[in-house]
Design an enzyme around this catalytic site. Sequence first.
Site, PDB file in Angstrom:
ATOM      1  N   ASP A 103       0.840  -1.190   0.000  1.00  0.00           N
ATOM      2  CA  ASP A 103       0.000   0.000   0.000  1.00  0.00           C
ATOM      3  C   ASP A 103       0.884   1.251   0.000  1.00  0.00           C
ATOM      4  O   ASP A 103       1.768   1.386  -0.839  1.00  0.00           O
ATOM      5  CB  ASP A 103      -0.963  -0.075   1.188  1.00  0.00           C
ATOM      6  CG  ASP A 103      -2.055   0.983   1.175  1.00  0.00           C
ATOM      7  OD1 ASP A 103      -3.065   0.771   0.473  1.00  0.00           O
ATOM      8  OD2 ASP A 103      -1.894   2.005   1.847  1.00  0.00           O
ATOM      9  N   HIS A 273      -7.049  -6.849  -0.648  1.00  0.00           N
ATOM     10  CA  HIS A 273      -5.948  -5.881  -0.662  1.00  0.00           C
ATOM     11  C   HIS A 273      -4.840  -6.224   0.316  1.00  0.00           C
ATOM     12  O   HIS A 273      -3.658  -5.995   0.040  1.00  0.00           O
ATOM     13  CB  HIS A 273      -6.522  -4.496  -0.334  1.00  0.00           C
ATOM     14  CG  HIS A 273      -5.497  -3.417  -0.190  1.00  0.00           C
ATOM     15  ND1 HIS A 273      -4.620  -3.071  -1.206  1.00  0.00           N
ATOM     16  CD2 HIS A 273      -5.210  -2.575   0.856  1.00  0.00           C
ATOM     17  CE1 HIS A 273      -3.844  -2.074  -0.799  1.00  0.00           C
ATOM     18  NE2 HIS A 273      -4.171  -1.763   0.450  1.00  0.00           N
TER      19      HIS A 273
END
Length: 295
Positions: A103, A273
């Site tokens: 991320d 994710h």
Amino acid sequence: MFEGFEMRKVAAAGADIHMRIGGDGPPLLLLHGFPQTGAMWATIAPALAQRFRLFVPDMRGYGQSSTPDSKGGSAYTKRVMAQDMVAAMQALGHERFAVAGHDRGARVAYRMALDHPSTISRLAVLDILPTAEVWRHMNAEEALETYHWMFLAQPNPMPERLIGNDAVFYLDHTIASWTKSHALAPFSSEALAEYRRSFARGEYIHAACEDYRAGATEDRRLDEEDLASGRRIAAPTLALWGSHGIAASVGDVLAVWRGWCENVEGEAVDCGHFVVEEAPEPVTRALVGFFSQRG
């Protein structure tokens, strides 16, 4: 978490960085994303520590690291945050090292590889596309899926005040929505408690918003300049992404990264994710295999 690891505070380039250090082998820096801390690596750190000397920081504005003053994202550009990491690793005796980031941490990691090519030996980026590519692919569907890019980048104090009204709700809702199961089950109770404790403080909410303000402005500009100049990531690169994650929405993730890297490999993992916490075993195998290579 991180049993047997040393905890240190390291002075970096304008910030004090909380660092967890453990393991034996070549140096490997592990960078977390939003809205987490270095605790996201706790599940796989013991396995990686058998092969590598691990350095697991909280980046500036997160966890137990400091929150430098900032306006409009100025103190939270990925270039500045990359300088933190290079300075911290140099202070710990490492001029050259490998790095994996998830991320926002992956954005810091690839900026390190672009700005400090002689420093980064190998690079792994987890469930992201380069910042300029995110904005280039933005459309109605992407805006609904990644609304936080626009929301968090709004001028202070609008997002800060809205999130601060119930920061734990915002954090829980956000991270659950990005998992394949749309639940908090992938996160250990210890890590989740740390995320909540860290993110609930006003100065850290502001820092996270500044991180995204930088992403909408300076980070995007720097990426576009690199593209225009033909500058590419020289370090061998591994891209991993969740098959139900954010990066997968573009289709061929590797094709995007080939436009940025001289040498890139990678694959999708069956998860959302949060690839490290949702799929620790395949991610560990991939990281060990990649970072054990030479050259």
